[in-house]
Design an enzyme around this catalytic site. Sequence first.
Site, PDB file in Angstrom:
ATOM      1  N   GLY A  27       0.844  -1.180   0.000  1.00  0.00           N
ATOM      2  CA  GLY A  27       0.000   0.000   0.000  1.00  0.00           C
ATOM      3  C   GLY A  27       0.882   1.234   0.000  1.00  0.00           C
ATOM      4  CE1 TYR A  28       3.767   2.524  -3.943  1.00  0.00           C
ATOM      5  CE2 TYR A  28       1.847   1.097  -4.099  1.00  0.00           C
ATOM      6  CZ  TYR A  28       3.169   1.371  -4.398  1.00  0.00           C
ATOM      7  OH  TYR A  28       3.890   0.477  -5.134  1.00  0.00           O
ATOM      8  CG  LEU A  29       2.210   4.708   4.197  1.00  0.00           C
ATOM      9  CD1 LEU A  29       3.298   4.724   5.258  1.00  0.00           C
ATOM     10  CD2 LEU A  29       0.858   4.375   4.797  1.00  0.00           C
ATOM     11  CG  ASP A  76      -3.352   8.137   0.605  1.00  0.00           C
ATOM     12  OD1 ASP A  76      -4.091   8.175   1.612  1.00  0.00           O
ATOM     13  OD2 ASP A  76      -2.447   8.957   0.387  1.00  0.00           O
TER      14      ASP A  76
END
Length: 147
Positions: A27-29, A76
């Site tokens: 996942g991408y912060l 996000d």
Amino acid sequence: MEIERKYLIDQIPFDLSEYPSRKIEQGYLCTEPVVRIRRDGEDYYLTYKSKGLMVREEYNLPLTRDAYEHLKPKADGRIITKERFLIPLDDTLTIELDRFEGDLAPLLLAEVEFQDEDSANAFVPPDWFGEDVTFSSKYHNSTLSRI
């Protein structure tokens, strides 16, 4: 420094079960700059990637499982899941073939990492590789997490 070429794959001309694979969840912060969390088998990482297409700085820091699980809800967009197959290309190069799962299926992307830019620029892909998307940010995982 990460130096890689990336290709779309339409058809795989062999049985993938003959090659080692592992499950990856990420996942991408943040996507500018790229800050990613990843579970790779039983290993967990926080990664920073600089801007760039074929050549980018990349830093991987180990995370605990608890830290990964704490950060995961803060990602996000979608959590990307994929199976990565490692396919030897020659004595020095390996194809990392990602078969995406969930709503990104049936996307297949192949990446080949190189020691230097000259080698990457001179690379001639196997016939079964499709479109070269190295210079398109459309197929960066950070972009795929947002569409």
